[in-house]
Design an enzyme around this catalytic site. Structure first.
Site, PDB file in Angstrom:
ATOM      1  N   ASP A   1      63.173 -51.171  53.226  1.00  0.00           N
ATOM      2  CA  ASP A   1      62.666 -52.319  54.249  1.00  0.00           C
ATOM      3  C   ASP A   1      62.192 -51.626  55.607  1.00  0.00           C
ATOM      4  O   ASP A   1      62.258 -50.511  55.804  1.00  0.00           O
ATOM      5  CB  ASP A   1      64.013 -53.388  54.524  1.00  0.00           C
ATOM      6  CG  ASP A   1      65.026 -52.644  55.418  1.00  0.00           C
ATOM      7  OD1 ASP A   1      65.020 -51.508  55.746  1.00  0.00           O
ATOM      8  OD2 ASP A   1      66.073 -53.211  55.474  1.00  0.00           O
TER       9      ASP A   1
ATOM     10  N   ASP B   1      66.550 -58.471  46.317  1.00  0.00           N
ATOM     11  CA  ASP B   1      67.566 -57.464  46.540  1.00  0.00           C
ATOM     12  C   ASP B   1      68.625 -58.403  47.344  1.00  0.00           C
ATOM     13  O   ASP B   1      68.443 -59.553  47.967  1.00  0.00           O
ATOM     14  CB  ASP B   1      66.952 -56.364  47.548  1.00  0.00           C
ATOM     15  CG  ASP B   1      67.054 -57.023  49.032  1.00  0.00           C
ATOM     16  OD1 ASP B   1      65.953 -57.773  49.295  1.00  0.00           O
ATOM     17  OD2 ASP B   1      67.930 -56.739  49.864  1.00  0.00           O
TER      18      ASP B   1
ATOM     19  N   CYS C   1      80.509 -57.675  28.592  1.00  0.00           N
ATOM     20  CA  CYS C   1      80.011 -56.930  29.589  1.00  0.00           C
ATOM     21  C   CYS C   1      79.898 -55.363  29.094  1.00  0.00           C
ATOM     22  O   CYS C   1      81.069 -54.871  28.537  1.00  0.00           O
ATOM     23  CB  CYS C   1      80.444 -57.061  30.830  1.00  0.00           C
ATOM     24  SG  CYS C   1      79.894 -56.065  32.123  1.00  0.00           S
TER      25      CYS C   1
ATOM     26  N   CYS D   1      79.946 -52.779  30.988  1.00  0.00           N
ATOM     27  CA  CYS D   1      80.204 -51.649  32.018  1.00  0.00           C
ATOM     28  C   CYS D   1      81.553 -51.024  31.615  1.00  0.00           C
ATOM     29  O   CYS D   1      82.307 -51.247  30.802  1.00  0.00           O
ATOM     30  CB  CYS D   1      80.217 -52.378  33.362  1.00  0.00           C
ATOM     31  SG  CYS D   1      82.033 -53.265  33.720  1.00  0.00           S
TER      32      CYS D   1
ATOM     33  N   CYS E   1      84.674 -53.108  32.078  1.00  0.00           N
ATOM     34  CA  CYS E   1      85.267 -54.262  30.892  1.00  0.00           C
ATOM     35  C   CYS E   1      85.106 -53.464  29.407  1.00  0.00           C
ATOM     36  O   CYS E   1      85.759 -54.172  28.672  1.00  0.00           O
ATOM     37  CB  CYS E   1      83.750 -55.211  30.934  1.00  0.00           C
ATOM     38  SG  CYS E   1      83.498 -56.103  32.544  1.00  0.00           S
TER      39      CYS E   1
ATOM     40  N   HIS F   1      80.661 -52.975  37.904  1.00  0.00           N
ATOM     41  CA  HIS F   1      80.573 -54.395  36.832  1.00  0.00           C
ATOM     42  C   HIS F   1      79.337 -55.205  37.537  1.00  0.00           C
ATOM     43  O   HIS F   1      78.714 -55.752  36.795  1.00  0.00           O
ATOM     44  CB  HIS F   1      81.847 -55.080  36.801  1.00  0.00           C
ATOM     45  CG  HIS F   1      81.762 -56.341  36.258  1.00  0.00           C
ATOM     46  ND1 HIS F   1      81.466 -56.619  35.011  1.00  0.00           N
ATOM     47  CD2 HIS F   1      81.977 -57.628  36.826  1.00  0.00           C
ATOM     48  CE1 HIS F   1      81.550 -57.996  34.670  1.00  0.00           C
ATOM     49  NE2 HIS F   1      81.179 -58.552  35.965  1.00  0.00           N
TER      50      HIS F   1
END
Lengths: 372, 372
Positions: free
Chosen positions: B92, B266, B304, B306, B309, B335
């Site tokens: 930014d 974002d 999920c 990840c 999980c 996650h």
């Protein structure tokens, strides 16, 4: 009960090279165990702990009985499954933390009554309950419940404390449920008094355990007294069983204790230092918060295989600590454990090749560039 | 300058499916960018960020110019090398953080003078210096320096603020050094006023950028006003260039904005929520500190992929947050980002197959089981 087996592969002076085979895999010794107090090695995923080369994780009975609770851990499939560590787990007995962390302790022949340092709730720990809790946690290696003798202690104080621990050791052994590939270690006490250490070792070997720990050291007696005590203690322990020096230590402590016949270690130093910006490296110990690292584009420890040293500059780590970013402790904990495990791996190779003394001397020589 | 290329692959109603090709690789859009404020996605290693499926990381000019400093980042090889993220980085311009974080701001036609919120040191940011700093950081995508119009603002306030940002956009563009595969985005301002948004879009497209951001939203106007503003703004933007909605948002915000023609996002929500115990899942949002998770042996989000999980129970995550263990934020940040990226991947597939509306409706339906 078989399936829990220590095999002595080589000796080099007092130093020993072995393997410890258990229900949860085999560890190469000398071994450094990563401390995973509350069911997590702080700031590390289980995969990251594995990547450091750690073979055994230690859990703390005191912390886990309070949160999340032994029954809950058991309902979640045990500590291995809960924390994603199918490998070897050793749990301490809770005795040490009760004395160092809990409030309003009351100790008698039966055990210890205390209040939780978290919420003040009242709890009781005995040799029987500590052993049962460790069973519920599914510890591969259960530790006997003992009193960690304070330092300094007179001969009489150390003797009384040690003898209480020996009576508790017998009760711990009676409470232990043998399971294939699981083991229980007794803990030698006796302060810095050789006669008491010998008496304790004799008492424990008469009971008979799968391994023997040396407790009550690294409590303020200094390295020289610790090494003296090891030298007078390890000769009283069975040659064909593992020896575990509890709560030790610095890299120098580890090499000195290996030379005196110790096989296993645990210590919070690499993980705690990793959270405060202290780096253990082949060149010594460095404080990464120091401004001299602000522009250091080189890796922290060029020979190290960890994520920090292979992917990032020392300056980046300095930046992360300066900004109090969680990634600083994450990367440095991983590095410190990787360094400790590399030191142990080097020690194992050196013992096999009969050059342990030279290996230790070279390591100590390298550390001289550090901050302290 | 070529090598920075957006390709529109498919459209489904207002929703767009594209690819963004840059000097640092290709991103599939719609894309959610992980926020890496100070050169680190908080609580995540770069490898872990990659594992979530994130393709772009966002860095904050304001934070990085203060610590470690743009010259230092450049000396360390740029932000990609410093943080081990060879992929696309968008920075930014610093304008938003100057207004929200810095002290003693003074804004005039030239730029903004402010004092650091960290040490009170005085700094100056202009379109020229912001662009130069982003060049030093080696941002793949540089953002034009703008004033984020406060909300609420009258039409006259919003107009004056937007027109200042447009003059700054022209100066930002003049200061931008074209490099193969690098790009610069202008930022549409104008508050909630359609005529001002149209005027801003026209001003920016007249200057000409590699992409266009929509700024000044998600600042308190509410989702309905945000969606209304998107609907009146995106028709004024070139169809063949990427559109980035800054600082947005919840999963529902993202699906609504995708339907209205946005390609990139974002937001700190998944990472910040990951540090406070709020879980974003296919079943909605859950507070993992809630006692009802204490004995929940099931995975947080069964579908999920990840680490949390696939390896751990919801009860373990609850335990980690209860004990304030760093691993809690680490696992839950991973996650939440994985969930956001899976939601984006699903959206991309759905747009390609012409079923985005049904996909969004099914996702919203799933969220109804959550806490809020």
């Amino acid at each position: 009960m078989s399936g829990f087996q220590f095999t002595l592969l080589a000796q080099d002076g007092g130093a020993r090279r072995g393997t410890l085979t258990t229900a949860h895999g085999t560890a190469q010794t000398p071994a450094f165990m990563a401390v995973g107090t509350a069911g997590t090695v702080k700031a590390m995923t289980a995969d990251q702990v594995r990547t450091t080369g750690s073979q055994i994780v230690l859990g703390n009975t005191y912390h886990l009985m309070l949160r999340p609770g032994a029954d809950r851990v058991a309902a979640l499939g045990g500590l291995h499954r809960m924390m994603d560590w199918p490998g070897i787990i050793l749990t301490d007995s809770g005795g040490y933390q009760v004395m160092s962390l809990a409030k309003l302790r009351k100790l008698d022949e039966i055990g210890v009554t205390f209040r939780s340092h978290i919420d003040g709730s009242s709890h009781h720990l005995t040799p029987e309950s500590s052993t049962a809790i460790q069973h519920k946690l599914d510890a591969t290696i259960t530790m006997a419940f003992d009193e960690c003798t304070p330092f300094p202690a007179t001969y009489e104080e150390a003797a009384a404390s040690m003898r209480l621990s020996m009576r508790w050791a017998a009760r711990s052994r009676a409470a232990f449920v043998p399971r294939e590939g699981y083991g229980q270690f007794g803990i030698v006490q006796g302060g810095i008094y050789p006669a008491l250490r010998a008496e304790s070792a004799a008492a424990l070997t008469a009971i008979g355990f799968e391994g023997y720990a040396i407790g009550g050291l690294a409590v303020g007696e200094g390295q020289a007294a610790m090494f003296d005590t090891l030298e007078t203690t390890t000769p009283h322990l069975p040659i064909d069983q593992p020896r575990y020096l509890m709560g030790v230590g610095t890299p120098d402590d580890l090499l000195g204790a290996i030379a005196r016949g110790v096989d296993m270690f645990d210590c919070v130093i690499p993980t705690r230092a990793g959270r405060t910006g202290r780096a253990y490296t082949a060149r010594g110990v460095f404080n990464l918060r120091n401004a001299r690292f602000a522009d250091d584009a080189s890796p922290l420890d060029p020979g190290c295989a960890c994520t920090l040293c292979t992917r990032h500059s020392a300056a980046y780590l300095h930046h992360l600590f300066r900004c109090e970013e969680m990634l600083g402790p994450m990367l440095l904990t991983g590095h410190n454990l990787t360094y400790y495990q590399a030191l142990m791996r080097g020690a194992r190779d050196a013992i096999e090749q009969g050059r342990f003394a030279a290996y230790a001397a070279a390591a100590r020589d390298g550390w001289r560039q550090g901050d302290d």
